[in-house]
Write a protein that holds these residues in place. Structure first.
Motif, PDB file in Angstrom:
ATOM      1  N   PRO A  44      -2.560  -1.604 -10.541  1.00  0.00           N
ATOM      2  CA  PRO A  44      -3.117  -1.661  -9.186  1.00  0.00           C
ATOM      3  C   PRO A  44      -2.086  -1.903  -8.087  1.00  0.00           C
ATOM      4  O   PRO A  44      -2.358  -1.594  -6.918  1.00  0.00           O
ATOM      5  CB  PRO A  44      -4.107  -2.841  -9.273  1.00  0.00           C
ATOM      6  CG  PRO A  44      -4.493  -2.899 -10.704  1.00  0.00           C
ATOM      7  CD  PRO A  44      -3.236  -2.566 -11.445  1.00  0.00           C
ATOM      8  N   ILE A  45      -0.905  -2.448  -8.426  1.00  0.00           N
ATOM      9  CA  ILE A  45       0.098  -2.707  -7.378  1.00  0.00           C
ATOM     10  C   ILE A  45       1.167  -1.626  -7.315  1.00  0.00           C
ATOM     11  O   ILE A  45       1.948  -1.579  -6.359  1.00  0.00           O
ATOM     12  CB  ILE A  45       0.762  -4.088  -7.537  1.00  0.00           C
ATOM     13  CG1 ILE A  45       1.724  -4.124  -8.732  1.00  0.00           C
ATOM     14  CG2 ILE A  45      -0.287  -5.194  -7.630  1.00  0.00           C
ATOM     15  CD1 ILE A  45       2.642  -5.338  -8.749  1.00  0.00           C
ATOM     16  N   TYR A  48       2.069   0.600  -4.185  1.00  0.00           N
ATOM     17  CA  TYR A  48       2.838  -0.011  -3.099  1.00  0.00           C
ATOM     18  C   TYR A  48       4.344   0.048  -3.360  1.00  0.00           C
ATOM     19  O   TYR A  48       5.138  -0.256  -2.460  1.00  0.00           O
ATOM     20  CB  TYR A  48       2.392  -1.461  -2.895  1.00  0.00           C
ATOM     21  CG  TYR A  48       0.922  -1.565  -2.559  1.00  0.00           C
ATOM     22  CD1 TYR A  48       0.467  -1.387  -1.254  1.00  0.00           C
ATOM     23  CD2 TYR A  48      -0.026  -1.784  -3.559  1.00  0.00           C
ATOM     24  CE1 TYR A  48      -0.885  -1.453  -0.951  1.00  0.00           C
ATOM     25  CE2 TYR A  48      -1.379  -1.849  -3.270  1.00  0.00           C
ATOM     26  CZ  TYR A  48      -1.802  -1.666  -1.967  1.00  0.00           C
ATOM     27  OH  TYR A  48      -3.143  -1.718  -1.678  1.00  0.00           O
ATOM     28  N   CYS A 246      -2.628  -9.765  -9.598  1.00  0.00           N
ATOM     29  CA  CYS A 246      -2.540  -8.318  -9.375  1.00  0.00           C
ATOM     30  C   CYS A 246      -3.892  -7.624  -9.481  1.00  0.00           C
ATOM     31  O   CYS A 246      -4.056  -6.505  -8.978  1.00  0.00           O
ATOM     32  CB  CYS A 246      -1.563  -7.681 -10.366  1.00  0.00           C
ATOM     33  SG  CYS A 246       0.150  -8.176 -10.107  1.00  0.00           S
ATOM     34  N   ALA A 249      -6.001  -9.517  -6.107  1.00  0.00           N
ATOM     35  CA  ALA A 249      -5.502  -9.207  -4.764  1.00  0.00           C
ATOM     36  C   ALA A 249      -4.366  -8.196  -4.837  1.00  0.00           C
ATOM     37  O   ALA A 249      -3.236  -8.476  -4.438  1.00  0.00           O
ATOM     38  CB  ALA A 249      -5.035 -10.487  -4.068  1.00  0.00           C
ATOM     39  N   PRO A 250      -4.614  -6.983  -5.348  1.00  0.00           N
ATOM     40  CA  PRO A 250      -3.530  -6.018  -5.530  1.00  0.00           C
ATOM     41  C   PRO A 250      -2.827  -5.635  -4.240  1.00  0.00           C
ATOM     42  O   PRO A 250      -1.605  -5.444  -4.228  1.00  0.00           O
ATOM     43  CB  PRO A 250      -4.229  -4.814  -6.175  1.00  0.00           C
ATOM     44  CG  PRO A 250      -5.683  -4.982  -5.868  1.00  0.00           C
ATOM     45  CD  PRO A 250      -5.913  -6.450  -5.812  1.00  0.00           C
ATOM     46  N   GLU A 251      -3.586  -5.513  -3.161  1.00  0.00           N
ATOM     47  CA  GLU A 251      -2.957  -5.120  -1.897  1.00  0.00           C
ATOM     48  C   GLU A 251      -1.992  -6.197  -1.413  1.00  0.00           C
ATOM     49  O   GLU A 251      -0.851  -5.903  -1.022  1.00  0.00           O
ATOM     50  CB  GLU A 251      -4.020  -4.857  -0.827  1.00  0.00           C
ATOM     51  CG  GLU A 251      -3.426  -4.411   0.505  1.00  0.00           C
ATOM     52  CD  GLU A 251      -4.474  -4.053   1.530  1.00  0.00           C
ATOM     53  OE1 GLU A 251      -4.100  -3.566   2.604  1.00  0.00           O
ATOM     54  OE2 GLU A 251      -5.674  -4.260   1.256  1.00  0.00           O
ATOM     55  N   GLU A 252      -2.406  -7.460  -1.484  1.00  0.00           N
ATOM     56  CA  GLU A 252      -1.536  -8.541  -1.034  1.00  0.00           C
ATOM     57  C   GLU A 252      -0.284  -8.646  -1.904  1.00  0.00           C
ATOM     58  O   GLU A 252       0.824  -8.816  -1.396  1.00  0.00           O
ATOM     59  CB  GLU A 252      -2.296  -9.870  -1.055  1.00  0.00           C
ATOM     60  CG  GLU A 252      -3.395  -9.986  -0.015  1.00  0.00           C
ATOM     61  CD  GLU A 252      -4.165 -11.291  -0.162  1.00  0.00           C
ATOM     62  OE1 GLU A 252      -3.643 -12.333   0.269  1.00  0.00           O
ATOM     63  OE2 GLU A 252      -5.279 -11.261  -0.723  1.00  0.00           O
ATOM     64  N   GLY A 254       1.047  -6.262  -3.912  1.00  0.00           N
ATOM     65  CA  GLY A 254       1.870  -5.068  -3.765  1.00  0.00           C
ATOM     66  C   GLY A 254       2.672  -5.069  -2.482  1.00  0.00           C
ATOM     67  O   GLY A 254       3.874  -4.758  -2.482  1.00  0.00           O
ATOM     68  N   LYS A 255       2.031  -5.443  -1.383  1.00  0.00           N
ATOM     69  CA  LYS A 255       2.740  -5.483  -0.102  1.00  0.00           C
ATOM     70  C   LYS A 255       3.799  -6.578  -0.080  1.00  0.00           C
ATOM     71  O   LYS A 255       4.872  -6.396   0.508  1.00  0.00           O
ATOM     72  CB  LYS A 255       1.743  -5.672   1.038  1.00  0.00           C
ATOM     73  CG  LYS A 255       0.910  -4.421   1.327  1.00  0.00           C
ATOM     74  CD  LYS A 255      -0.027  -4.634   2.510  1.00  0.00           C
ATOM     75  CE  LYS A 255      -0.755  -3.352   2.866  1.00  0.00           C
ATOM     76  NZ  LYS A 255      -1.687  -3.532   4.014  1.00  0.00           N
ATOM     77  N   SER A 259       7.631  -5.655   0.568  1.00  0.00           N
ATOM     78  CA  SER A 259       8.321  -6.274   1.699  1.00  0.00           C
ATOM     79  C   SER A 259       9.574  -7.000   1.237  1.00  0.00           C
ATOM     80  O   SER A 259      10.641  -6.913   1.867  1.00  0.00           O
ATOM     81  CB  SER A 259       7.382  -7.220   2.429  1.00  0.00           C
ATOM     82  OG  SER A 259       8.056  -7.910   3.467  1.00  0.00           O
TER      83      SER A 259
END
Length: 267
Positions: A44-45, A48, A246, A249-252, A254-255, A259
Motif C-alpha cells: 500500500p505504500i 508513494y 502501513c 495509514a498508508p498515505e501518511e 508513504g508520504k 519526504s
C-alpha cells in the motif's frame, strides 16, 4: 514470484526494477516485514515511492519463504537481507523495517553501515524482559494451537481506532497463512534479541511511531530515537494509529518516507 537462495534459505521477493542498476537519482529501498506478516504489508505504500527501486521480501520462516527448521535470530535475518542485496548486485540501500523488521534494520545500520544508505524503522520493537515474555508465550500458543488464536486477536488488539475493517481482514489473512513452526521460531528470535547499540547507527534515520501502538510503545520508540547518533534523524508520530502502520495509514507512511528520501538522500 522470483526467489533467491541465501544462507541456505530460499527467499521470495519482488523487485520494482528487476533489470538492475537504477537510473540517475533513483534510490534502492529494501523492506523487511514484521512478525506474522509478509512483503505484501508494504504494497500500500509503494506507490508513494514509485520513482525508486523497491525490493520487498518474505523473511525466512514467514509467508512464502518456507521454514525448514533452521534456527532464526535477528542477526540471521539481517545476514539474509545482506545476502539478498548481494544476489541482486545492490551495493547500498535504504533499509525499511516494521516491528521485528525494525530490530533488523537498526542492527543493519549498526553492524553493516557500508551497506546502508539510510534506516527507516516503523514501529520498531525494543528488546525488554516484557517483550521476551510475550513472545515466548506466543511461541507456545501457536506451537500448541496453530495460528488461529493470533488471527482472532491481533487484528483488533494491535490496531488503532481508525483502522478499517478491510485492513483488519488483511491482517487476519497475513496471520492465518503463516506456518506455525516458522512463526514460533520468529517469536523466539524476538524473545532472544540482544539490545542493539543504537548509537552505532549513523546513517540518516527515520522512525515512524503509532500514537496508539501497544506493541512498540512510544517509550521504546523514543528511547531508540534518542540513542541513534545520526546527524539527520526524524521522528514521525501518527495520531490514532496502532501497530500496523502501513495498512492503517498508508498515505501518511508513504508520504513520510518519500519526504524523508527527498530531503536527505538525493545527494
Amino acid at each position: 514470484m522470483p526467489t533467491v537462495t541465501v544462507n541456505n534459505h530460499q527467499i521470495y521477493y519482488a523487485d520494482s526494477h528487476p533489470d538492475g542498476a537504477p537510473a540517475d537519482g533513483l534510490t534502492t529501498f529494501i523492506f523487511i516485514h514484521g512478525l506474522g506478516s509478509s512483503q505484501n504489508y508494504y504494497f500500500p505504500i509503494l506507490p508513494y515511492l514509485a520513482s525508486h527501486r523497491c525490493i520487498t521480501l518474505d523473511t525466512y520462516g514467514a509467508a512464502r519463504s518456507t521454514y525448514t527448521g533452521d534456527a532464526i535470530s535477528i542477526g540471521s535475518i539481517a545476514a539474509d537481507v545482506v545476502g539478498v542485496l548481494d544476489a541482486l548486485h545492490v551495493a547500498q540501500a535504504v533499509v525499511v523495517g516494521h516491528s521485528m523488521g525494525g530490530l533488523v534494520v537498526t542492527l543493519l545500520g549498526a553492524e553493516y553501515a557500508d551497506r546502508v544508505k539510510a534506516v527507516v524503522a516503523i514501529g520498531p520493537t525494543h528488546p525488554s524482559e516484557k517483550l521476551a515474555t510475550v513472545m515466548t508465550q506466543r511461541s507456545d500458543i501457536v506451537s500448541d494451537a496453530g495460528m488461529e488464536p493470533m488471527a482472532n486477536t491481533i487484528p483488533n488488539g494491535a490496531t488503532g481506532p481508525h483502522c478499517s475493517p478491510l485492513a483488519r481482514s488483511f491482517i487476519r489473512e497475513l496471520l492465518i497463512g503463516q506456518n506455525p513452526k516458522g512463526y514460533a521460531a520468529l517469536c523466539r528470535a524476538i524473545a532472544t534479541a540482544p539490545v542493539i547499540d543504537y548509537s552505532a547507527v549513523k546513517a540518516p534515520f527515520l522512525l515512524i511511531a503509532g500514537e496508539e501502538d501497544k506493541s512498540a510503545s512510544m517509550e521504546g520508540c523514543q528511547h531508540i530515537f534518542g540513542e541513534v547518533s545520526s546527524a539527520h534523524k526524524k521522528l514521525e508520530v501518527l495520531a490514532g494509529i496502532g501497530h500496523w502502520h502501513c495498512l492503517e495509514a498508508p498515505e501518511e507512511v508513504g508520504k513520510a518516507i518519500a519526504s524523508f528520501a527527498g530531503g536527505c538522500l538525493m545527494t
